[in-house]
Design an enzyme around this catalytic site. Structure first.
Site, mmCIF file in Angstrom:
data_model
loop_
_atom_site.group_PDB
_atom_site.id
_atom_site.type_symbol
_atom_site.label_atom_id
_atom_site.label_comp_id
_atom_site.label_asym_id
_atom_site.label_seq_id
_atom_site.Cartn_x
_atom_site.Cartn_y
_atom_site.Cartn_z
ATOM 1 N N GLU A 142 8.091 18.379 -7.594
ATOM 2 C CA GLU A 142 7.058 19.267 -7.044
ATOM 3 C C GLU A 142 7.214 19.407 -5.539
ATOM 4 O OE1 GLU A 142 3.693 17.770 -10.247
ATOM 5 O OE2 GLU A 142 3.553 17.238 -8.132
ATOM 6 N N CYS A 155 5.013 20.183 1.805
ATOM 7 C CA CYS A 155 5.069 18.783 1.362
ATOM 8 C C CYS A 155 6.259 18.642 0.423
ATOM 9 C CB CYS A 155 3.776 18.408 0.639
ATOM 10 S SG CYS A 155 3.831 16.744 -0.018
ATOM 11 N N CYS A 162 9.393 7.980 -9.228
ATOM 12 C CA CYS A 162 9.256 7.145 -8.034
ATOM 13 C C CYS A 162 9.683 5.706 -8.316
ATOM 14 C CB CYS A 162 7.800 7.137 -7.534
ATOM 15 S SG CYS A 162 7.644 6.286 -5.949
ATOM 16 N N CYS A 166 2.319 2.939 -7.571
ATOM 17 C CA CYS A 166 0.966 2.802 -7.018
ATOM 18 C C CYS A 166 -0.026 3.248 -8.097
ATOM 19 C CB CYS A 166 0.833 3.652 -5.755
ATOM 20 S SG CYS A 166 2.127 3.260 -4.552
ATOM 21 N N CYS A 169 -1.819 6.781 -8.128
ATOM 22 C CA CYS A 169 -0.957 7.956 -7.987
ATOM 23 C C CYS A 169 -0.352 8.373 -9.324
ATOM 24 C CB CYS A 169 0.177 7.637 -7.008
ATOM 25 S SG CYS A 169 1.434 8.918 -6.925
ATOM 26 N N GLY A 219 7.993 10.315 -4.793
ATOM 27 C CA GLY A 219 9.025 9.361 -4.384
ATOM 28 C C GLY A 219 8.726 8.676 -3.061
ATOM 29 N N GLU A 220 9.408 7.571 -2.866
ATOM 30 C CA GLU A 220 9.327 6.786 -1.632
ATOM 31 C C GLU A 220 10.542 7.146 -0.782
ATOM 32 O OE1 GLU A 220 9.085 4.990 1.517
ATOM 33 O OE2 GLU A 220 7.319 4.595 0.243
ATOM 34 N N SER A 251 5.890 9.858 5.188
ATOM 35 C CA SER A 251 4.912 8.905 4.668
ATOM 36 C C SER A 251 5.598 7.836 3.834
ATOM 37 C CB SER A 251 3.889 9.645 3.796
ATOM 38 O OG SER A 251 3.068 8.695 3.137
ATOM 39 N N SER A 273 0.909 4.630 3.729
ATOM 40 C CA SER A 273 -0.044 4.560 2.599
ATOM 41 C C SER A 273 -0.675 3.181 2.595
ATOM 42 C CB SER A 273 0.716 4.757 1.277
ATOM 43 O OG SER A 273 1.114 6.077 1.133
ATOM 44 N N LEU A 274 -1.802 3.005 3.240
ATOM 45 C CA LEU A 274 -2.419 1.663 3.383
ATOM 46 C C LEU A 274 -3.376 1.390 2.220
ATOM 47 C CD1 LEU A 274 -2.585 -0.851 5.183
ATOM 48 C CD2 LEU A 274 -4.572 0.203 6.309
ATOM 49 N N HIS A 275 -4.469 2.126 2.097
ATOM 50 C CA HIS A 275 -5.347 2.141 0.925
ATOM 51 C C HIS A 275 -6.132 0.859 0.650
ATOM 52 C CE1 HIS A 275 -3.375 5.866 0.246
ATOM 53 N NE2 HIS A 275 -2.258 5.336 -0.130
ATOM 54 N N CYS A 393 -0.575 14.887 -7.068
ATOM 55 C CA CYS A 393 0.870 14.595 -7.014
ATOM 56 C C CYS A 393 1.365 14.182 -8.411
ATOM 57 C CB CYS A 393 1.077 13.469 -6.011
ATOM 58 S SG CYS A 393 2.773 12.948 -5.832
HETATM 59 S S1 SF4 Z 1 1.979 6.984 -3.752
HETATM 60 FE FE1 SF4 Z 1 4.089 7.549 -3.229
HETATM 61 S S2 SF4 Z 1 5.199 5.628 -3.352
HETATM 62 FE FE2 SF4 Z 1 3.303 5.321 -4.476
HETATM 63 S S3 SF4 Z 1 3.816 5.852 -6.621
HETATM 64 FE FE3 SF4 Z 1 3.009 7.712 -5.617
HETATM 65 S S4 SF4 Z 1 4.815 8.797 -4.927
HETATM 66 FE FE4 SF4 Z 1 5.435 6.688 -5.310
#
Ligand code: SF4
Length: 409
Positions: A142, A155, A162, A166, A169, A219-220, A251, A273-275, A393
Site C-alpha cells: 500500500e 506514505c 512486516c 506490533c 497494527c 514494513g520496518e 519512522s 513508534s513509541l506507544h 495500514c
Molecule cells: S507498526 Fe510498523 S513495524 Fe510495527 S507491525 Fe506495523 S508496519 Fe510493522
C-alpha cells in the site's frame, strides 16, 4: 495520468535489486552471517522484465553510467536519462527528444522505465488517496497520499508484510514476505506523482502537491536499510525529484543500531513508534522492545544526528483505551522526553477487523494531549484520514486478498 497505468502493469512492472543489506557494525561474526542469510531470504527478486530488459528506476547515478558504458555509450548519457526519468517523469525513451532516435531504439531494446501495477485505488472524500501497488512477482503493498492545507505527504512502504508484529497494527498480522527493492520504493513516489500529473519536477519546494515523504507504510524501513537508503538518496537528488531531507520523515519501531547510521548517512527527519512508557507494556505492543528497550531507544534518539528544535523527533503514540492513555502515562512520557527536541503525535486507534483494542475516548485524548502540551511538547491529536476507504495500514491489502479468495472459491 490514469491512462497509462493499465499497460504499465502488463509490460514493465519492475523487478527490484538483489543486493543483500550489510548488517550493522558491532556484531559478532555469527550474528553477521545470520543476518546476511536472513536478509538474503527476504531479498527482492532481480530487476529485469520478462523480455530480460533491465529496469533503470532505482539504479544509482554510478550504476546508470556503468550500464551506458556496458552498451558502448558515453557516461554523460546517464545524466540525460536521470533528467528524463526523475525530472520529466518519462517512462518511454521515444519522448526523450535530447537523445537521437537510433539510441532511443537501442535503449528501449535493453532497458525499461517501470511503474508498479495498480491492483486497487481508492480516494476518500477528505482527499486521501490509497493505492495497492502490484509487482511483477504478484506481491502487493500500500501507498497513501495525504493532502493537508500546506503540504501533501506520500506514505511509502518498504516491505511486503512486516518483519515485526506490533499488536495494534494490521500489517503486523501479515508475515514478512520480502523486502522491497530500491526501484519498488522509488516507484511508489513516481506512480503517485503520475497520478497527480506533477511532472516535470516543480521549481523550488514551495507549492508542490506532493511535497513530503513519510516512510510510515508497510514494513520496518531499518530492516531494509540498504534499499530504503538508496531510494531516498535518489528521491533527494536535486537534479531529479529533488525532495529535501527536511521534507522526508522515516519512522522506525526502534531498530537502535540502524538509527545512528540513518541519521549520519541520510539526515532525514526521524519518527519513532513509541506507544508506551513502560517496558512491560511496550514489550506487548511493540515486541521489538524486548531487543531494544525504551532506555536504549531514547538514548539513540538523544544522539540522533541533525535533531534540533527546528527538526524535532516525532514520537508516535497510538491512543488505546484503558491501555496506555492514563494521566500517569502522560506525565511519564513528559519525564522520558525531558531535554529532547521532540513532538508527540497522538494517534486515535483506527480499529480494523479483529483488532483487540478500542480508541481512547475524546476526554482521555484531550486530557493526555493537555498534559504533554502544557509540558512544552506539541502533541497534536492526529485527525483520522480516509476512514471511508480502507485507511488502516494493511487493510486494503487484506481486503483485496479476501476478495481474491472469495472469487477463487
Ligand atoms: S507498526 Fe510498523 S513495524 Fe510495527 S507491525 Fe506495523 S508496519 Fe510493522
Amino acid at each position: 495520468m490514469p491512462a497509462g497505468r493499465g499497460t504499465a502493469q502488463m509490460s514493465n512492472a519492475f523487478q527490484p535489486s538483489t543486493r543483500v543489506a550489510a548488517p550493522p557494525d558491532g556484531l559478532t561474526e555469527a550474528e553477521r552471517i545470520r543476518i546476511l542469510a536472513k536478509s538474503a531470504i527476504f531479498s527482492p527478486p532481480p530487476m529485469t522484465d520478462p523480455q530480460g530488459r533491465r529496469e533503470l528506476v532505482g539504479l544509482t547515478r554510478e550504476e546508470l553510467s556503468e550500464e551506458m558504458l556496458a552498451i558502448g555509450e558515453k557516461p554523460f548519457r546517464a545524466k540525460q536519462l536521470w533528467h528524463w526519468i526523475y525530472h520529466q517523469g518519462a517512462r518511454d525513451f521515444s519522448v526523450m527528444n535530447t537523445i537521437a532516435r537510433p539510441l532511443q531504439i537501442k535503449l528501449a531494446e535493453r532497458f525499461v522505465i517501470g511503474r508498479p501495477g495498480v491492483a486497487a485505488e481508492q480516494t476518500s472524500t477528505d482527499g486521501t488517496r490509497k493505492w495497492l501497488f502490484k509487482w511483477r512477482d504478484g506481491q502487493e503493498v500500500e501507498t497513501v497520499y495525504i493532502p493537508e492545507s500546506d503540504r501533501g505527504a506520500v506514505c511509502i512502504s518498504t516491505q511486503v508484510g512486516c518483519t515485526l508484529s506490533c499488536t495494534f497494527c494490521h500489517t503486523g498480522t501479515q508475515k514478512l514476505v520480502r523486502n522491497l527493492g530500491t526501484a519498488e520504493i522509488v516507484g511508489q513516489f513516481l506512480a503517485a506523482r503520475d497520478s497527480y500529473g506533477e511532472w516535470p519536477t516543480p521549481k523550488g519546494e514551495e507549492g508542490r502537491r506532493l511535497s513530503n515523504i513519510v516512510v510510515m507504510g508497510m514494513g520496518e524501513p531499518l530492516y531494509n536499510y540498504t534499499n530504503t537508503a538508496r531510494a531516498l538518496t535518489i528521491l533527494m537528488d536535486h537534479e531529479g525529484v529533488g525532495l529535501s531531507r527536511r521534507r522526508i520523515t522515516l519512522s522506525t519501531s526502534g531498530v537502535v543500531p540502524m538509527m545512528d547510521k540513518c541519521g549520519e548517512e541520510l539526515g532525514v527527519n526521524l519518527a519513532v513508534s513509541l506507544h508506551a512508557v513502560r517496558d512491560d507494556l511496550r514489550d506487548e505492543l511493540v515486541p521489538l522492545n524486548r531487543k531494544y528497550p525504551i532506555a536504549e531507544l531514547l538514548a539513540a534518539c538523544r544522539r540522533y544526528p541533525g535533531a534540533s528544535n527546528a527538526r524535532r523527533i516525532t514520537f508516535e503514540y497510538v491512543m488505546l483505551r484503558g491501555v496506555n492513555d492514563s494521566e500517569a502515562e502522560a506525565h511519564e512520557l513528559v519525564r522520558l522526553l525531558r531535554g529532547m527536541p521532540a513532538k508527540v503525535n497522538l494517534i486515535p486507534f483506527n480499529p480494523w477487523p479483529g483488532s483487540p483494542y478500542l480508541s481512547s475516548t475524546a476526554e482521555a485524548l484531550n486530557r493526555f494531549a493537555a498534559i504533554v502540551n502544557d509540558a512544552g511538547y506539541s502533541s497534536p491529536i492526529r485527525r483520522p484520514r480516509g476512514r471511508d476507504i480502507s485507511a488502516a495500514c494493511g487493510q486494503l491489502k487484506t481486503e483485496s486478498e479476501r476478495a481474491r479468495r472469495t472469487t477463487a472459491a
